[in-house]
Structures are given as structure tokens and as C-alpha cells.
Design an enzyme around this catalytic site. Structure first.
Site, PDB file in Angstrom:
ATOM      1  N   GLU A 121       7.769 -42.954  -2.670  1.00 19.15           N
ATOM      2  CA  GLU A 121       8.572 -43.347  -3.836  1.00 19.15           C
ATOM      3  C   GLU A 121       8.948 -44.821  -3.765  1.00 19.15           C
ATOM      4  OE1 GLU A 121      12.723 -42.085  -6.105  1.00 19.15           O
ATOM      5  OE2 GLU A 121      12.428 -41.583  -3.994  1.00 19.15           O
ATOM      6  N   GLU A 218      17.956 -36.682 -10.650  1.00 15.14           N
ATOM      7  CA  GLU A 218      18.590 -37.375  -9.520  1.00 15.14           C
ATOM      8  C   GLU A 218      19.517 -38.457 -10.064  1.00 15.14           C
ATOM      9  OE1 GLU A 218      17.126 -38.905  -5.169  1.00 15.14           O
ATOM     10  OE2 GLU A 218      16.405 -40.007  -6.901  1.00 15.14           O
TER      11      GLU A 218
END
Length: 241
Positions: A121, A218
Site C-alpha cells: 500500500e 478505513e
């Protein structure tokens, strides 16, 4: 709130799946029990951050042994909880040697994972200055170089918006590489219902692109999470059209 309690709360709020960051202080059997009770799958978890100021170990020259140990630990926990993916955190590093180290460690992770997905990520430079992996182009090149079918991109719309500002074109270009999508408003990382990124258009783009996997929320709620979920109904309505 404990991790098992959070899993139960997520089910009660109407989520179809859960994910977590670093679950290692909670026994895997207790997490597995909560997952079984709710019927929710665990989508992913992270490798450990390491020591203060590291934010991951896998691109740190000289820490390959520690990075492999963190990967082994994460994969073992994922096995016990039937977690679908492990996010291998790169850490704060830069340069060619760091890249070579990251490639080596990712190859190890992909080999050890079997059919389980390994994710990387990019983190934006404002929240994580100095993090090795910063852009989707950089991540795509690394995925190509590793060449493992189970290595995928964690596409966090919040980080991409803050660093690149081209979320929908990036989704379109990188779709075959994407293993997981996460959302939050930009620039404040709140619920995906305000800010610089128009999530109504993101939902439509994901629907048009045929995205059928869960989407991770998130974000940082202000107040009780249950009072920040209007966006979830909007997403479900878009997906049903």
C-alpha cells in the site's frame, strides 16, 4: 473496545466483512470465535510496524531476518483466523538498496503465503513522510518486478487522492493489480461522505469497473461510528443499480 467486540459491532452495523491492523495482542482463537459468531470474513491484517520510527520492516536494509519473522507471524495469524490477505508494510527507507530489499522480502512473502494474497500500500507523504512506498506507479512497478500472482495493490482512495489526486483514472488503469480498496474522505480522513473526493462518483466507477469485492472503510470517525454510516446506505444503493 476489544477486537472481538469490534467484529461483533461491525456485524450489528451491517458490514459484510472486517479487517484489522495489528491484532497480535489478541489471541487468534478469540478473533476466530467472533468471526464464526458473526459469519464475517476477515479481509486483511498488517505485518508488525517494528520499532519506533520504522513503520514496517520489509524495505529496511539489514532487517531482512526481522521482516521475514514478521511475515511468518502475520501469515500464521492469518491462517488461524482465515484472513484473506496480509499487508506487508515497507517502512521508512529510500533508495535502490531499499527497493532491492523490499523486492526480496516480497518474494519471500508471496512464496510463503501460498494462495493467500499479499498486499502493498502506498502511503501519502503528508501522513507518512519518508515511507518507502508513496505512489501507485511505484507500487505497480514493484508488483511487475516481483512477478508473483498473489501480490496485489491495496488501493486506499484517501492516500491516492492526497498524493496523486486522480483516484478514478488510477482505479481504471490499475484494476487488474488491485486486491483491495479502502476509502476515507480527503484531506481529513473522515467518513467518505465529504471532502475533496466525490465518493458518489467513486461508487459509480467501481460499479462500472465490475468491482465485486468488499470495500474497506478505513476512516477516523468523529463520535460514535454508528452515527457516521449514512455513506454505507448510499454505497449499497449504488451497487444495486
Amino acid at each position: 473496545m476489544t477486537l472481538p467486540a469490534a467484529i461483533i459491532a461491525a456485524a450489528e452495523a451491517g458490514f459484510d466483512a472486517v479487517e484489522c491492523h495489528w491484532p497480535y495482542d489478541v489471541s487468534a482463537p478469540s478473533v476466530r470465535s467472533a468471526l464464526r459468531e458473526t459469519g464475517l470474513p476477515m479481509l486483511g491484517l498488517n505485518t508488525r510496524r517494528g520499532g519506533r520510527g520504522e513503520n514496517g520492516l520489509s524495505a529496511l536494509p539489514g532487517r531482512v531476518g526481522d521482516a521475514r519473522a514478521a511475515i511468518d507471524e502475520a501469515l500464521a495469524y492469518a491462517q488461524e483466523t482465515q484472513t484473506q490477505a496480509v499487508h506487508v508494510m515497507a517502512g521508512f527507507a529510500e533508495g535502490a538498496k531499499a527497493r532491492d530489499t523490499f523486492l526480496e522480502t516480497l518474494r519471500y512473502a508471496c512464496e510463503q503465503a501460498g494462495e493467500r494474497m499479499i498486499l502493498i500500500e502506498p502511503l501519502n507523504m503528508f501522513d507518512a513522510p519518508g515511507y518507502f512506498l508513496q505512489t501507485t506507479d511505484q507500487a505497480a512497478a514493484i508488483i511487475d518486478d516481483v512477478g508473483a500472482p498473489n501480490l496485489k495493490l491495496m488501493f486506499d482512495c484517501y492516500h491516492v487522492q492526497r498524493t496523486e489526486g486522480t483516484v478514478i483514472p488510477r482505479l481504471e488503469a490499475l484494476l487488474p493489480m488491485i486486491g483491495h480498496v479502502q476509502v476515507a474522505s480527503a484531506p481529513d480522513r473522515g467518513p467518505p461522505d465529504h471532502g475533496d473526493l466525490e465518493y458518489a462518483q467513486v461508487w459509480k466507477a467501481l460499479n462500472r469497473l465490475g468491482w465485486e469485492r468488499p470495500i474497506g472503510a478505513e476512516y477516523k470517525p468523529v463520535g460514535p461510528t454508528s452515527e457516521t454510516l449514512d455513506w454505507l446506505a448510499d454505497l449499497r444503493a449504488t451497487a444495486s443499480r
